[in-house]
Scaffold this motif. Structure first.
Motif, mmCIF file in Angstrom:
data_model
loop_
_atom_site.group_PDB
_atom_site.id
_atom_site.type_symbol
_atom_site.label_atom_id
_atom_site.label_comp_id
_atom_site.label_asym_id
_atom_site.label_seq_id
_atom_site.Cartn_x
_atom_site.Cartn_y
_atom_site.Cartn_z
ATOM 1 N N TRP A 195 3.755 -1.860 4.548
ATOM 2 C CA TRP A 195 3.033 -2.229 5.764
ATOM 3 C C TRP A 195 2.279 -0.978 6.204
ATOM 4 O O TRP A 195 2.879 -0.050 6.774
ATOM 5 C CB TRP A 195 4.004 -2.689 6.855
ATOM 6 N N VAL A 196 1.009 -0.933 5.900
ATOM 7 C CA VAL A 196 0.234 0.292 6.126
ATOM 8 C C VAL A 196 -1.149 -0.063 6.674
ATOM 9 O O VAL A 196 -1.584 -1.208 6.570
ATOM 10 C CB VAL A 196 0.055 1.083 4.811
ATOM 11 N N SER A 241 -6.815 2.769 3.833
ATOM 12 C CA SER A 241 -6.500 4.188 4.027
ATOM 13 C C SER A 241 -5.006 4.450 3.864
ATOM 14 O O SER A 241 -4.597 5.439 3.239
ATOM 15 C CB SER A 241 -6.969 4.662 5.403
ATOM 16 N N GLY A 242 -4.168 3.566 4.402
ATOM 17 C CA GLY A 242 -2.728 3.742 4.282
ATOM 18 C C GLY A 242 -2.246 3.558 2.851
ATOM 19 O O GLY A 242 -1.381 4.302 2.368
ATOM 20 N N THR A 243 -2.810 2.563 2.172
ATOM 21 C CA THR A 243 -2.442 2.327 0.774
ATOM 22 C C THR A 243 -2.868 3.490 -0.107
ATOM 23 O O THR A 243 -2.134 3.925 -1.000
ATOM 24 C CB THR A 243 -3.092 1.028 0.283
ATOM 25 N N GLU A 245 -3.226 6.618 0.800
ATOM 26 C CA GLU A 245 -2.346 7.756 1.055
ATOM 27 C C GLU A 245 -0.972 7.563 0.411
ATOM 28 O O GLU A 245 -0.347 8.535 -0.039
ATOM 29 C CB GLU A 245 -2.196 7.985 2.562
ATOM 30 N N PHE A 246 -0.506 6.316 0.362
ATOM 31 C CA PHE A 246 0.754 6.031 -0.324
ATOM 32 C C PHE A 246 0.653 6.439 -1.791
ATOM 33 O O PHE A 246 1.577 7.062 -2.343
ATOM 34 C CB PHE A 246 1.094 4.546 -0.209
ATOM 35 N N MET A 247 -0.465 6.097 -2.429
ATOM 36 C CA MET A 247 -0.629 6.415 -3.848
ATOM 37 C C MET A 247 -0.758 7.927 -4.074
ATOM 38 O O MET A 247 -0.270 8.456 -5.076
ATOM 39 C CB MET A 247 -1.839 5.680 -4.417
ATOM 40 N N TYR A 248 -1.409 8.612 -3.152
ATOM 41 C CA TYR A 248 -1.499 10.074 -3.283
ATOM 42 C C TYR A 248 -0.129 10.732 -3.065
ATOM 43 O O TYR A 248 0.196 11.742 -3.699
ATOM 44 C CB TYR A 248 -2.516 10.645 -2.299
ATOM 45 N N LYS A 249 0.664 10.153 -2.176
ATOM 46 C CA LYS A 249 1.983 10.728 -1.900
ATOM 47 C C LYS A 249 2.955 10.455 -3.043
ATOM 48 O O LYS A 249 3.828 11.281 -3.346
ATOM 49 C CB LYS A 249 2.541 10.148 -0.593
ATOM 50 N N TYR A 250 2.799 9.296 -3.701
ATOM 51 C CA TYR A 250 3.689 8.931 -4.799
ATOM 52 C C TYR A 250 2.857 8.636 -6.055
ATOM 53 O O TYR A 250 2.793 7.487 -6.522
ATOM 54 C CB TYR A 250 4.522 7.711 -4.428
ATOM 55 N N PRO A 251 2.199 9.633 -6.630
ATOM 56 C CA PRO A 251 1.317 9.405 -7.781
ATOM 57 C C PRO A 251 2.043 8.853 -8.999
ATOM 58 O O PRO A 251 1.414 8.256 -9.875
ATOM 59 C CB PRO A 251 0.741 10.798 -8.064
ATOM 60 N N HIS A 269 -6.076 -4.288 -2.549
ATOM 61 C CA HIS A 269 -5.874 -4.471 -3.987
ATOM 62 C C HIS A 269 -6.754 -3.542 -4.809
ATOM 63 O O HIS A 269 -6.395 -3.157 -5.919
ATOM 64 C CB HIS A 269 -6.108 -5.939 -4.377
ATOM 65 N N THR A 270 -7.898 -3.144 -4.246
ATOM 66 C CA THR A 270 -8.803 -2.257 -4.979
ATOM 67 C C THR A 270 -8.178 -0.886 -5.219
ATOM 68 O O THR A 270 -8.499 -0.226 -6.213
ATOM 69 C CB THR A 270 -10.128 -2.082 -4.224
ATOM 70 N N ILE A 271 -7.317 -0.453 -4.320
ATOM 71 C CA ILE A 271 -6.679 0.863 -4.460
ATOM 72 C C ILE A 271 -5.796 0.892 -5.705
ATOM 73 O O ILE A 271 -5.777 1.885 -6.448
ATOM 74 C CB ILE A 271 -5.840 1.191 -3.207
#
Length: 382
Positions: free
Chosen positions: A5-6, A10-12, A14-20, A98-100
């Motif tokens: 829930w982000v 932008s939130g999604t 950042e999630f991917m950058y935090k957990y690559p 979904h694009t992220i």
């Protein structure tokens, strides 16, 4: 199974950058945006966006199956609007989280109710959410993700059968629509035929990609054996559709009193079939992020125009194996003479000679811009 829930996009991101490490772990993603609308008050319907051709997946077929099940099942609630189930399984459209995931090659689909009377307006409130629609969507989401999370060789084979059957239908549909590209025009008939053949080949690659993606679930020997048989069947179907299109092409050439031309590579195509781009960094890394900001300014101003959706798929298609020509063919198969971003074509796959083609130079310029930005290196391969 993970739940996010982000803030949208932008939130999604950042999630991917935090957990690559998620780039290599996630098997599939379902994105819910504007979900569960009251069909009676919003005049909306459920729109499920499939994955693009750059990221084929069995998830398209699994969700298509669940859509049919819900459509044929009495799913209602005591206090919901209980409208007749109304849905569209659409070609890929961007515009949400979904694009992220797709950018990293992770199959992702979107559940979205559109077009909503209150979309992005002050009356976009919870009173327009319907319990029945939420139950229907919740069922499909839970069933689909739980099925994948617990699947083994048996489920992989079942999905392979489902994907192969849908792949046959998809090739038939693309073949049917491509006849419109064979116009009764001496100046356009040969180009139209080349574009049509490329679209049929692209439909085959998508069908095969959806089907073979089941190896993400199981690589058991009986699964791969089945995939070999089903692939051979899809190849035969592709040849049959191409053969019928050739017959039509020859008939129209005869009517125009011109000689049919066997498709062959141009000099530029010959050159770029040996140039293979290699990614230098994972998509969700600081190195990629910093360099990616410079791509757009490296594209020549005179580069032929290309749709945003087509451009977004080029980096996904770079896998160290495909040449620039291979990437161009896939992008052209999906987006040439069909534009799902225009309002009149937003909910269906519609081939029309009035829609723009995709130029090889556009793909060359974009990959070269990525190379100048330090994102890829281009190797010469024979």
């Amino acid at each position: 199974i993970r739940f996010l829930w982000v803030p949208e996009i932008s939130g999604t991101r950042e999630f991917m950058y935090k957990y690559p490490e998620m780039q290599d772990k996630l098997m599939a993603v379902l994105n819910f945006d504007m979900t569960g609308a009251n069909l009676k008050t919003t005049d909306a319907f459920l729109r499920i966006k499939q994955t693009p051709d750059s990221c084929p997946s069995f998830m398209n077929d699994l969700l298509a199956n669940l859509l049919l099940f819900v459509d044929q099942t009495y799913i209602r609630t005591a206090w919901g609007a209980n409208s007749q189930f109304n849905y569209r399984l659409c070609p890929y459209i961007s515009g949400s989280d979904h694009t992220i995931f797709l950018a990293a090659g992770i199959p992702a689909m979107q559940f979205n109710y559109y077009s909503d009377n209150f979309y992005h307006r002050s009356e976009e409130r919870s009173k327009h959410v319907d319990r029945t629609e939420m139950k229907r969507v919740g069922f499909m989401a839970a069933a689909g993700l739980y099925y994948v999370a617990t699947a083994g060789a048996k489920e992989a084979k079942d999905l392979a059968w489902e994907s192969a059957a849908n792949g046959e239908k998809w090739m038939a549909e693309v073949s049917r629509q491509c006849a419109i590209l064979l116009q009764n025009d001496v100046k356009k008939i040969h180009l139209g035929y080349r574009a049509a053949i490329n679209k049929i080949e692209g439909a085959f690659l998508r069908a095969r990609g959806n089907m073979t993606s089941v190896t993400e679930i199981s690589g058991a020997e009986d699964v791969t054996a089945l995939l070999d048989k089903l692939t051979a069947s899809l190849e035969t179907s592709c040849e049959n559709h191409a053969g019928r299109l050739l017959n039509l092409y020859q008939m129209r050439c005869a009517a125009l009193q011109v000689e049919p031309q066997a498709p062959k590579l141009t000099e530029k195509e010959e050159l770029f079939q040996h140039k293979v781009p290699q990614k230098l960094y994972p998509v969700y890394s600081e190195d990629y992020k910093t360099r990616n900001e410079n791509v757009q300014k490296n594209i020549p101003k005179k580069s032929p125009e290309m749709s945003r959706l087509a451009r977004s798929e080029i980096p996904i298609l770079i896998d160290g194996e495909r040449s620039i020509l291979d990437i161009y063919r896939i992008v052209r198969a999906e987006y040439a003479f069909v534009n799902s971003t225009r309002d009149e074509f937003k909910y269906a796959y519609v081939v029309t000679p009035d829609s723009p083609d995709v130029q090889l130079q556009s793909v060359i310029d974009y990959v070269t811009a990525m190379e100048k930005a330090g994102l890829v290196k281009i190797e010469e391969k024979q």
